[in-house]
Design a protein around this motif. Structure first.
Motif, PDB file in Angstrom:
ATOM      1  N   ASP A 178      -5.673  35.965 173.568  1.00 58.13           N
ATOM      2  CA  ASP A 178      -6.563  36.289 172.451  1.00 58.13           C
ATOM      3  C   ASP A 178      -7.851  36.879 173.020  1.00 58.13           C
ATOM      4  O   ASP A 178      -8.673  36.156 173.582  1.00 58.13           O
ATOM      5  N   ILE A 181     -11.704  35.410 172.157  1.00 53.95           N
ATOM      6  CA  ILE A 181     -12.159  34.036 172.387  1.00 53.95           C
ATOM      7  C   ILE A 181     -13.534  34.022 173.060  1.00 53.95           C
ATOM      8  O   ILE A 181     -13.892  34.922 173.815  1.00 53.95           O
ATOM      9  N   ASN A 231      -9.666  26.281 170.510  1.00 53.14           N
ATOM     10  CA  ASN A 231      -8.731  25.934 169.435  1.00 53.14           C
ATOM     11  C   ASN A 231      -9.423  25.154 168.324  1.00 53.14           C
ATOM     12  O   ASN A 231      -9.189  25.393 167.135  1.00 53.14           O
ATOM     13  N   ALA A 234     -11.757  27.248 166.085  1.00 51.64           N
ATOM     14  CA  ALA A 234     -11.050  28.157 165.177  1.00 51.64           C
ATOM     15  C   ALA A 234     -10.484  27.433 163.961  1.00 51.64           C
ATOM     16  O   ALA A 234      -9.972  28.085 163.045  1.00 51.64           O
ATOM     17  N   ARG A 371      -4.983  28.675 168.829  1.00 48.21           N
ATOM     18  CA  ARG A 371      -5.124  30.059 169.281  1.00 48.21           C
ATOM     19  C   ARG A 371      -4.599  30.229 170.697  1.00 48.21           C
ATOM     20  O   ARG A 371      -4.081  31.287 171.054  1.00 48.21           O
TER      21      ARG A 371
END
Length: 401
Positions: A178, A181, A231, A234, A371
């Motif tokens: 990702d 991030i 994570n 998010a 994520r």
């Protein structure tokens, strides 16, 4: 930080979002998360003069006088902001329990910051992190008695700049999953050793990392602490990024399991975790800094490492956090032995005891998939290593061969 949360009248139910969490409940969660992120607790209770203090103590035996960074916010201001959050107005029963527990923990952390370097600090720390049980102390003693560090002909280590480069490469791996991030690494003059604060991996300029420990440390700090921060941040429940109440023990236990999963838990590291437990116990039992340090020397811990362990326990007036690493690992191994999984623990930062509540949120569709997936879980041998570790009755057998 003190933005007003949406209000509704008793006759007007709060509008719902996915999973039945109202906009008002989410707003209260967001406000609590902002307070949690407004101060860096671990940095604020850690000395900024560790290296000169180490040099003076080891050369002269003079007890260290630690210096701490100035607090960015007045504790009274933080306390007032926290008080103004309408935490009792959360409608969702599960979320309300989680947020109220975090609200109490933040209040305790603010009290700790206000009590730095006073006699009030240690009792508050014990309240935050829990007491050391006789069973945990016995396990730590057994580890130091039965685990020996192999003699090595050379001590090959990475300097701070070299380890920083490895950290950048590790972060790059997660950016491939990702690219958006928030994950960083830097060398800071006011930091000793290697640590994570928020979204950043921090290390002191004189830090050294043994090459045999480098991969495991990256999985611990980046692959666990930073990954769960990303994570959690998010998630619609934002407090999962900075951490629910009591998350430290499970988080540190999970990070140590990452070291086990990658085959990087060394004898020196396991002894270090045991030494931390015993040093906290000795401090709470009345030992002073010099006595606690001497006890570690008698346990076979090198003088410089013994200073670090002792400093970590005695910082700010008595920081008992270091007992949770070994305890958290043992509790998670028991969780795995009972058929539990680590998957949901990667959604954010929370305590194992809150897993049923987080599971409820996940099953209701409140939470999003992670994520990032930790690299240490992608290792084809990690599941086997963790399975073997969970089946062992003796923590001393966890050391990588």
């Amino acid at each position: 930080m003190t933005a007003k949360t949406p209000r509704t009248t008793p006759d007007e139910p709060a509008p719902s979002t996915s999973g039945g969490i109202s906009l008002r409940d989410r707003a209260i969660d967001h406000e609590l998360a902002l307070v949690s992120q407004s101060f860096r607790f671990l940095l604020d209770v850690t000395p900024v003069n560790v290296e000169p203090a180490r040099e003076e103590f080891l050369s002269s035996g003079r007890l260290p006088e630690f210096v701490y960074r100035d607090l960015e916010d007045d504790p009274d201001v933080l306390r007032r902001v926290l008080k103004d959050i309408p935490i009792q107005e959360v409608d969702d029963a599960v979320l309300g329990t989680l947020l109220r527990n975090k609200h109490r923990e933040l209040s305790l952390q603010i009290d700790l910051l206000e009590s730095r370097d006073t006699e009030a600090f240690m009792p508050l720390s014990i309240e935050l992190y829990g007491a050391i049980t006789p069973s945990l102390r016995h396990t730590a003693e057994q580890i130091l008695e039965s685990v020996t560090v192999p003699k090595s002909t050379k001590d090959s280590s990475y300097r701070a700049e070299e380890f920083l480069k490895l950290a950048f490469e590790e972060i790059g791996h997660y950016r491939e999953q990702d690219p958006d991030i928030e994950m960083h690494a830097e060398i800071r003059e006011d930091v000793s050793g290697v640590m994570v604060s928020g979204e950043s991996l921090l290390m002191g300029p004189s830090s050294k990392v043994q090459k045999v420990r480098a991969a495991a440390l990256l999985h611990h700090e980046v692959g666990t602490h930073l990954v769960t921060h990303v994570n959690g941040s998010a998630q619609p429940v934002k407090i999962m990024g900075s951490g629910l109440a009591g998350y430290d023990e499970t988080q540190e236990g999970l990070a140590v399991l990452a070291e086990v999963a990658c085959g990087g838990l060394t004898a020196f590291r396991l002894r270090q975790l045991a030494a931390r437990v015993l040093t906290v116990h000795r401090m709470v039992s009345g030992a002073n800094f010099a006595e606690a340090h001497q006890a570690l020397l008698e346990d076979g811990i090198p003088a410089s490492s013994a200073f670090t362990t002792t400093m970590r326990a005695f910082r700010s007036g008595g920081m008992t956090k270091d007992a949770i690493y070994l305890r958290g690992m043992l509790e998670l191994l028991e969780h795995l032995k009972d058929g539990g999984s680590l998957d949901l623990l990667l959604l954010g930062k929370f305590a194992l005891e809150d897993l049923p509540l987080v599971t409820d949120l996940q099953e209701r569709g409140v939470l999003e998939p992670p994520r990032l997936t930790p690299r240490w879980l992608e290792d084809e041998d990690s599941a086997a290593r963790l399975g073997r570790a969970a089946a062992l009755g003796d923590p001393a057998l966890l050391v990588a061969s």
